[in-house]
Design an enzyme around this catalytic site. Structure first.
Site, PDB file in Angstrom:
ATOM      1  N   GLY A 210       0.837  -1.210   0.000  1.00  0.00           N
ATOM      2  CA  GLY A 210       0.000   0.000   0.000  1.00  0.00           C
ATOM      3  C   GLY A 210       0.857   1.240   0.000  1.00  0.00           C
ATOM      4  O   GLY A 210       2.059   1.172  -0.284  1.00  0.00           O
ATOM      5  N   ASN A 211       0.268   2.371   0.289  1.00  0.00           N
ATOM      6  CA  ASN A 211       1.047   3.613   0.402  1.00  0.00           C
ATOM      7  C   ASN A 211       0.406   4.520   1.441  1.00  0.00           C
ATOM      8  O   ASN A 211      -0.635   4.194   2.001  1.00  0.00           O
ATOM      9  CB  ASN A 211       1.188   4.285  -0.967  1.00  0.00           C
ATOM     10  N   TYR A 212       1.021   5.669   1.685  1.00  0.00           N
ATOM     11  CA  TYR A 212       0.596   6.520   2.802  1.00  0.00           C
ATOM     12  C   TYR A 212      -0.572   7.458   2.482  1.00  0.00           C
ATOM     13  O   TYR A 212      -0.908   8.309   3.291  1.00  0.00           O
ATOM     14  CB  TYR A 212       1.775   7.374   3.271  1.00  0.00           C
ATOM     15  N   SER A 213      -1.172   7.356   1.313  1.00  0.00           N
ATOM     16  CA  SER A 213      -2.241   8.308   0.972  1.00  0.00           C
ATOM     17  C   SER A 213      -3.384   8.235   2.001  1.00  0.00           C
ATOM     18  O   SER A 213      -3.844   7.150   2.350  1.00  0.00           O
ATOM     19  CB  SER A 213      -2.794   7.972  -0.415  1.00  0.00           C
ATOM     20  N   ALA A 278      -3.886   7.549  -5.110  1.00  0.00           N
ATOM     21  CA  ALA A 278      -2.496   7.109  -5.238  1.00  0.00           C
ATOM     22  C   ALA A 278      -2.558   5.612  -5.538  1.00  0.00           C
ATOM     23  O   ALA A 278      -2.577   4.769  -4.631  1.00  0.00           O
ATOM     24  CB  ALA A 278      -1.754   7.365  -3.944  1.00  0.00           C
TER      25      ALA A 278
END
Ligand code: CTP
Length: 402
Positions: A210-213, A278
């Site tokens: 995943g990512n930090y969005s 994102a």
């Protein structure tokens, strides 16, 4: 625009409180119904008699009237108001608002306010420049409050610098513009599709890439588009945000493929599509159906395959009359990368932000953007709260569509 509006005028204890009298007069003259709430220190600078005579209402300062026991409900006031203006806002009141120190009627009213809040700081230049004041003002901005920046000029201390409360006429102009914008239904009849948040690409039943969005920017755009009368479809990856109120239909998805599928079924009927998510560029080729155990493996390799590019896929199938907007969060070569995404994905506009700018990007409450258009225009904006940035972005989209 002020006619019939319910406005709470909060006055705190600073020399600039004398200007609040003119502000009150202008608001009343403009047709607003004004309820003054003043702090105990504010009353040292300006008397409630003047304020109640001008507003035509008793001034509220305490939680209840001592001799009758009448309770003054800050909750009711917070619901009644179309907006709250705190002018002047001293360093101390700003600190209390920023940190929720509810020790007087004005702060409790602020904390209960459901309406937009405008804050006009006024203090000496050194207090204004202090990092703690700066931090508190940024906190208030991050809550979505509107700061009416103080002017630079001659101060009560005899010094000259930044800290003079903005002139009442200018404050009234700010409020006028706000009400004008708020009543603006420029997107009525339009359908706006927005992607938001991260995507999660499963590795096994308990793990993902995943990512930090945070999704905050996309949700702010949904709120703003809906405020302007649009029908909004918000396709969101996993985020911990409530859906903003308004005409917003939220579709929750997890992976890039799910996000594409949800967008495909909404895209043809959309007038505007904003790709704010994102999206993970790659996903594990195989998703294990059981939790992968650590076992004895000294290392492990995950084979990743490319995800579909949602913006580019839909950009290649756009029809006449649709407006497509993408985002580009970059660490370097920001403008060049932004322009290249504009072309590659067949978009009308790209919102560029740089990880190099403090306060811009993923998880915070603020953003600093530059907008580039297919026509070659470029416009940069200062650091603002994500709700203000959303309004700027939608203004730019509306400029494109005319
Ligand atoms: N985007 C998308 N689907 C993807 C990747 C990106 O819809 N699979 C959209 C984003 O929502 C954003 C824009 O494309 O509006 C740019 O996203 P970004 O991740 O910056 O671009 P990439 O094409 O992935 O380029 P790179 O990773 O090389 O920066």
């Amino acid at each position: 625009m002020l006619k019939g509006k319910h406005i709470i005028l909060g006055i705190t204890g600073g020399i600039a409180a004398y200007k609040s009298v003119s502000l009150l007069r202008l608001l009343v003259k403009g047709g607003a119904e004004v309820q003054v709430v003043i702090t105990p220190a504010g009353k040292e600078f300006i008397t409630p008699v003047t304020l109640s005579a001008l507003s035509g209402k008793p001034v509220v300062s305490e939680f209840f009237t001592a001799n009758t026991g009448e309770w003054h409900s800050h909750v009711d006031l917070g619901l009644w108001a179309d907006c709250m203006v705190i002018a002047p806002a001293t360093a101390s009141s700003i600190a209390k608002m920023a940190n929720g120190v509810a020790d007087n009627m004005l702060i409790t009213t602020y904390l209960s306010a459901k309406s937009p809040v405008f804050i006009a700081p006024a203090m000496d230049l050194d207090m204004m420049a202090h990092p703690s004041t700066h931090r508190n003002i940024e906190l208030l901005r991050s809550y979505g409050n509107n700061i009416i920046e103080p002017e630079t000029g001659f101060l009560a201390s005899g010094l000259t610098g930044k800290g003079r409360m903005e002139e009442p006429e200018k404050i009234v102009e700010v409020l006028d513009r706000f009400f004008e914008k708020n009543e603006n239904q420029s997107l009525a009849g339009k359908k706006v599709l927005i992607t938001a948040g991260p995507t999660y690409e499963a590795i096994d039943p308990v793990r993902f890439i995943g990512n930090y969005s945070s999704g905050k920017m996309g949700f702010a755009l949904a709120a703003e588009a809906s405020r302007r009368g649009a029908e909004v479809v918000l396709v969101s990856g996993p985020v911990s945000l409530d859906t903003p109120s308004g005409n917003i239909r939220r579709v929750d998805v997890r992976s890039a493929r799910e996000m594409l599928a949800a967008c495909e079924s909404e895209f043809d009927t959309a007038d505007i599509a904003i790709f704010c998510a994102a999206v993970a560029d790659y996903a594990p080729e195989q998703v294990a159906d059981r939790k992968i155990k650590r076992g004895d493996m000294p290392e492990m390799t995950l084979r990743l395959v490319r995800n579909p590019d949602i913006a580019a896929t839909l950009g290649s199938r756009r029809r006449d009359g649709q407006t497509l907007v993408g985002f580009a969060l970059e660490t370097d070569n920001e403008m060049e990368n932004g322009r290249s995404k504009l072309r590659r994905k067949n978009l009308d506009m790209v919102v560029v932000n740089s990880m190099r700018d403090a306060g811009a990007g993923f998880s915070g409450d603020t953003n600093k953007i530059t907008v580039v258009t297919a026509e070659g225009d470029e416009k940069s904006f200062p650091l603002k709260s994500k709700s203000e940035v959303a309004a700027d972005i939608i203004d730019c989209i509306e400029d494109l569509s005319v």
